[in-house]
Scaffold this motif. Sequence first.
Motif, PDB file in Angstrom:
ATOM      1  N   ARG A  33      46.625  16.954  37.990  1.00 50.08           N
ATOM      2  CA  ARG A  33      47.101  15.711  38.599  1.00 50.08           C
ATOM      3  C   ARG A  33      47.784  16.027  39.925  1.00 50.08           C
ATOM      4  O   ARG A  33      48.159  17.171  40.194  1.00 50.08           O
ATOM      5  CB  ARG A  33      48.093  15.023  37.668  1.00 50.08           C
TER       6      ARG A  33
ATOM      7  N   TYR B 223      42.439  16.060  41.009  1.00 49.33           N
ATOM      8  CA  TYR B 223      41.387  15.071  40.770  1.00 49.33           C
ATOM      9  C   TYR B 223      41.093  14.317  42.061  1.00 49.33           C
ATOM     10  O   TYR B 223      39.935  14.065  42.393  1.00 49.33           O
ATOM     11  CB  TYR B 223      41.824  14.087  39.685  1.00 49.33           C
TER      12      TYR B 223
ATOM     13  N   ARG C  22      40.142   8.781  38.980  1.00 49.35           N
ATOM     14  CA  ARG C  22      39.923   8.440  37.566  1.00 49.35           C
ATOM     15  C   ARG C  22      38.504   8.756  37.124  1.00 49.35           C
ATOM     16  O   ARG C  22      38.283   9.197  36.000  1.00 49.35           O
ATOM     17  CB  ARG C  22      40.237   6.969  37.312  1.00 49.35           C
TER      18      ARG C  22
ATOM     19  N   ASN D 136      37.311  11.304  34.234  1.00 54.29           N
ATOM     20  CA  ASN D 136      36.352  10.957  33.189  1.00 54.29           C
ATOM     21  C   ASN D 136      35.247  12.002  33.097  1.00 54.29           C
ATOM     22  O   ASN D 136      34.866  12.424  31.999  1.00 54.29           O
ATOM     23  CB  ASN D 136      35.771   9.565  33.456  1.00 54.29           C
TER      24      ASN D 136
END
Length: 110
Positions: free
Chosen positions: A66, A29, A46, A50
């Motif tokens: 992650r 990410y 983040r 999303n």
Amino acid sequence: MTTEEERELYAELVLRCAESVPRGRVTTYGAIADVVGERLGRGGPRLVGNVMATHGAAVPWWRVVRADGSLPPSHDEEARQAYLEEGTPLRPNGSVDLTRAFSAPRLGAQ
């Protein structure tokens, strides 16, 4: 993100990055956030998460993990099957071996 157009562009670029990751490889990410942030000057891991949660079903979402090589627990089994089919290097604990599997995301031609 202030306008709908900016949000849509961010999502488009995140998904383009996810699609750029080859079979058997992964990105993070944060790596996607860096690439898209370089282009747009905003965002973070983040926000990428999303976008992937909201719009990522049509792209190889399991190739975005992650920073520790894991996915949220709700996706473990489906992702693990994809990793095995694609030959993605895994650690003994089942998470992706980022040292061997990492691929830098890219935006490609616009």
